[in-house]
Enzyme design. Structure first.
Site, mmCIF file in Angstrom:
data_model
loop_
_atom_site.group_PDB
_atom_site.id
_atom_site.type_symbol
_atom_site.label_atom_id
_atom_site.label_comp_id
_atom_site.label_asym_id
_atom_site.label_seq_id
_atom_site.Cartn_x
_atom_site.Cartn_y
_atom_site.Cartn_z
ATOM 1 N N HIS A 139 2.252 1.479 2.356
ATOM 2 C CA HIS A 139 0.982 2.106 1.948
ATOM 3 C C HIS A 139 0.389 2.790 3.180
ATOM 4 O O HIS A 139 0.635 2.357 4.312
ATOM 5 C CB HIS A 139 0.063 0.987 1.453
ATOM 6 N N ASP A 216 1.797 -7.005 5.247
ATOM 7 C CA ASP A 216 0.788 -6.455 4.345
ATOM 8 C C ASP A 216 0.984 -7.157 2.998
ATOM 9 O O ASP A 216 1.932 -6.879 2.265
ATOM 10 C CB ASP A 216 0.994 -4.939 4.223
ATOM 11 N N GLN A 219 -0.216 -6.528 -2.208
ATOM 12 C CA GLN A 219 0.352 -6.584 -3.561
ATOM 13 C C GLN A 219 1.132 -7.879 -3.787
ATOM 14 O O GLN A 219 1.799 -8.031 -4.814
ATOM 15 C CB GLN A 219 1.282 -5.385 -3.799
ATOM 16 N N LYS A 242 -7.802 -7.190 -5.271
ATOM 17 C CA LYS A 242 -6.521 -7.109 -5.988
ATOM 18 C C LYS A 242 -6.069 -8.496 -6.441
ATOM 19 O O LYS A 242 -5.041 -8.652 -7.077
ATOM 20 C CB LYS A 242 -5.445 -6.488 -5.091
ATOM 21 N N CYS A 380 -1.283 6.385 -2.510
ATOM 22 C CA CYS A 380 -1.454 6.186 -1.064
ATOM 23 C C CYS A 380 -0.127 5.813 -0.415
ATOM 24 O O CYS A 380 -0.077 4.977 0.502
ATOM 25 C CB CYS A 380 -2.511 5.127 -0.751
HETATM 26 N N1 PLP Z 1 -1.439 -2.176 1.256
HETATM 27 C C1 PLP Z 1 -0.967 -2.073 0.015
HETATM 28 C C2 PLP Z 1 0.470 -2.406 -0.261
HETATM 29 C C3 PLP Z 1 -1.809 -1.667 -1.024
HETATM 30 O O1 PLP Z 1 -1.337 -1.569 -2.264
HETATM 31 C C4 PLP Z 1 -3.155 -1.356 -0.720
HETATM 32 C C5 PLP Z 1 -4.046 -0.852 -1.779
HETATM 33 O O2 PLP Z 1 -3.619 -0.321 -2.763
HETATM 34 C C6 PLP Z 1 -3.605 -1.503 0.591
HETATM 35 C C7 PLP Z 1 -2.721 -1.912 1.560
HETATM 36 C C8 PLP Z 1 -5.015 -1.234 0.971
HETATM 37 O O3 PLP Z 1 -5.852 -2.167 0.375
HETATM 38 P P1 PLP Z 1 -7.439 -2.003 0.442
HETATM 39 O O4 PLP Z 1 -7.734 -0.621 -0.060
HETATM 40 O O5 PLP Z 1 -7.953 -3.081 -0.453
HETATM 41 O O6 PLP Z 1 -7.827 -2.185 1.859
#
Ligand code: PLP
Length: 422
Positions: A139, A216, A219, A242, A380
Site C-alpha cells: 500500500h 503492515d 489487512q 479496519k 492506494c
Molecule cells: N496498509 C494497508 C495494507 C492498507 O490496506 C491500508 C489502508 O487501506 C493502509 C496501510 C493505511 O491504513 P490507514 O489509512 O488506516 O492508515
C-alpha cells in the site's frame, strides 16, 4: 487456523461451531438499511469495516459518562478515563500477544504507525548507500514513508517482485536482502490482491541477516489471529477502523529494546518527564511516543472492538471468511468476462477483478444502484495496478458480517452490468 491465514483451495477447519452470520449481522446496525431501494450489501471492509453496536456504545459512554483528559487529573472522571484508556491498551496487548503494554503505542492508524517507525527508528540508523526492502504489493502507506526516508538520507528503496498470481517471489526477495538492507517492510495481507505473505518465514530470514522487520498488519488484524511474539517481528502496524473499531485510532507495536532506543516522534505534553528551557527528559514507554492529548474515546472503542472479535473467536472469524472467500473465488471464476486480479494460494478477505471492456468505476456505479458497495480504483496500490496492466480494479472485500448470499447478490448484479454494456 494457521497463522498464515486462510486459503482459497482448502477451507480452514473451524476450531469451534461455525459463526452464526445472521446473528453477527444484527450486531451491526448500519447493515439494516436499504441503498437505492435495495438491501445494502457491504463488500468494502478492506477500506473500512463497520462498527458493532458495542463499539458505538463504548465511544458514546465515554462522552456521556466520563469524558475527561487522561494521565493528568486527580478527579474521579479523569481517573475513570485513564483506567479505561489503559485498559484498552491492555486489550490490544492481548489481541496481538505483545509481551508488555508498554510496547503498544496508540497512533492515528497504520499510516502514522509506519511514519513513526520510519522517522524515529529508521532515520537515525540509515545513511547513504543503505537500503530499505519492500515488496511490489505494498500500500502507498508502506512505500512513501520509505521513499521520504531515502530522499532524506541517500538510501535506496529496493522492491521485491511479485508473480502473475500476485504472490511474492520469495527467492528474489531473499536475493535482495543484503548487507546493505537496514529494514524490511512488508504487508501481511495485500489490500489490492488479498495475498497473504509468508511473513513468519520472511522475518526469520531477515533476522538471520540481522535485519529488522516492520509488518503492515492493516489487512491482517480483521482476518487472522496475530501473535507478534510468535512472529518475532520488530514492528507491527494496524488501524482500528479496519478492525471493527473507530476511525482515527491505530497501533504501532514495537519491541521494547527498539522503542527504548528510539527518539520521540513528536514533542509536546504527556511525552515528557521534565521540561526546562535547558533540557527535556522524556517519559517512559509508551507515553514517550504519545505527545499531546491522545484519542481517548476511540482507543476505548478499539478496546470494545477487540472484545467483540475475541468474543466471536478469531479462529471462527477466519474460518467463516475463508469459506465466503473460496465461494466468491469459485463464483467469479464461472462468471463470463471476469478477470480475477490476485489468485494467490494464500488469500484473505479480498476479491479483486477486472471486467472485460468495462471500466471498474462503471462496474462500481452500477453495483451501487443495486445496493452493493464495492471499491473501485487503484486501492492506494498503484504499482500493483501497473504490474497487472490495469488502471483500476473492482474490489469486493469481506468482513465478518458477509455471507455466501452477499456473493450471490454480487454475481447477479455483475450479470446486470454485463447486460448494460452488451
Ligand atoms: N496498509 C494497508 C495494507 C492498507 O490496506 C491500508 C489502508 O487501506 C493502509 C496501510 C493505511 O491504513 P490507514 O489509512 O488506516 O492508515
Amino acid at each position: 487456523m494457521s497463522r498464515t491465514g486462510s486459503t482459497i483451495r482448502t477451507a480452514t477447519p473451524a476450531a469451534a461451531a461455525p459463526l452464526d452470520v445472521q446473528r453477527v449481522r444484527r450486531d451491526f446496525p448500519i447493515l439494516a438499511q436499504s441503498v437505492h431501494g435495495k438491501p445494502l450489501v457491504y463488500l468494502d471492509s478492506a477500506a473500512t469495516s463497520h462498527k458493532p453496536q458495542c463499539v458505538i456504545d463504548a465511544v458514546s459512554r465515554v462522552y456521556s459518562e466520563f469524558n475527561s483528559n487522561v494521565h493528568r487529573g486527580v478527579h474521579a472522571l479523569s481517573q475513570r478515563a485513564t483506567d479505561a484508556y489503559e485498559a484498552a491498551r491492555g486489550k490490544v496487548r492481548d489481541f496481538i500477544n505483545a509481551a508488555d503494554s508498554a510496547e503498544v503505542i496508540f497512533v492515528r492508524g497504520t499510516t502514522e504507525a509506519i511514519n513513526l517507525a520510519a522517522s524515529s527508528f529508521a532515520r537515525p540508523r540509515v545513511k547513504a548507500g543503505d537500503e530499505i526492502l519492500i515488496t511490489h504489493m505494498e500500500h502507498h502507506s508502506n512505500i512513501v514513508p520509505w521513499q521520504l526516508l531515502c530522499e532524506q538520507t541517500g538510501a535506496a528503496l529496493r522492491v521485491a517482485p511479485i508473480d502473475d498470481r500476485g504472490q511474492l517471489i520469495l527467492e528474489e526477495w531473499e536475493r535482495l536482502l543484503s548487507d546493505r538492507t537496514k529494514l524490511v517492510g512488508v504487508t501481511y495481507v495485500s489490500n489490492a490482491l488479498g495475498t497473504v505473505n509468508p511473513v513468519a518465514r520472511m522475518i526469520r530470514l531477515a533476522h538471520e541477516r540481522g535485519v529488522p522487520v516492520l509488518i503492515d498488519g492493516a489487512q491482517a488484524t480483521p482476518h487472522i489471529p496475530i501473535d507478534v511474539q510468535a512472529l518475532g517481528c520488530d514492528f507491527f502496524a494496524f488501524s482500528g477502523h479496519k478492525t471493527y473499531g473507530p476511525t482515527g485510532i491505530g497501533v504501532l507495536y514495537g519491541r521494547r529494546e527498539h522503542l527504548e532506543a528510539m527518539p520521540p516522534y513528536q514533542g509536546g505534553g504527556d511525552m515528557i518527564s521534565s521540561v526546562t528551557f535547558a533540557r527535556t527528559t522524556y517519559n517512559d514507554l509508551p507515553y514517550k511516543f504519545e505527545a499531546g492529548t491522545p484519542n481517548i474515546a476511540d482507543a476505548i472503542g478499539l478496546g470494545a472492538a477487540i472484545d467483540y472479535l475475541r468474543g466471536l473467536g478469531m479462529d471462527r472469524v477466519a474460518a467463516h471468511e475463508a469459506d465466503v472467500l473460496a465461494y466468491g473465488q469459485a463464483r467469479l471464476a464461472e462468471t463470463p468476462g471476469i478477470r480475477p486480479v490476485g489468485t494467490a494460494d494464500h488469500k484473505a478477505g479480498v476479491l479483486s477483478f477486472a471486467m472485460e471492456g468495462i471500466h471498474a468505476h462503471d462496474v462500481g456505479t452500477i453495483l451501487d444502484l443495486e445496493g452493493i458497495a464495492i471499491r473501485t480504483g487503484h486501492h492506494c496500490a498503484q504499482p500493483v495496478m501497473e504490474r497487472f496492466g490495469v488502471p483500476a480494479t473492482a474490489r469486493a472485500s469481506l468482513g465478518v458480517y458477509n455471507s455466501r448470499e452477499d456473493i450471490d447478490a454480487l454475481i447477479a448484479a455483475l450479470g446486470r452490468v454485463a447486460e448494460v454494456f452488451k
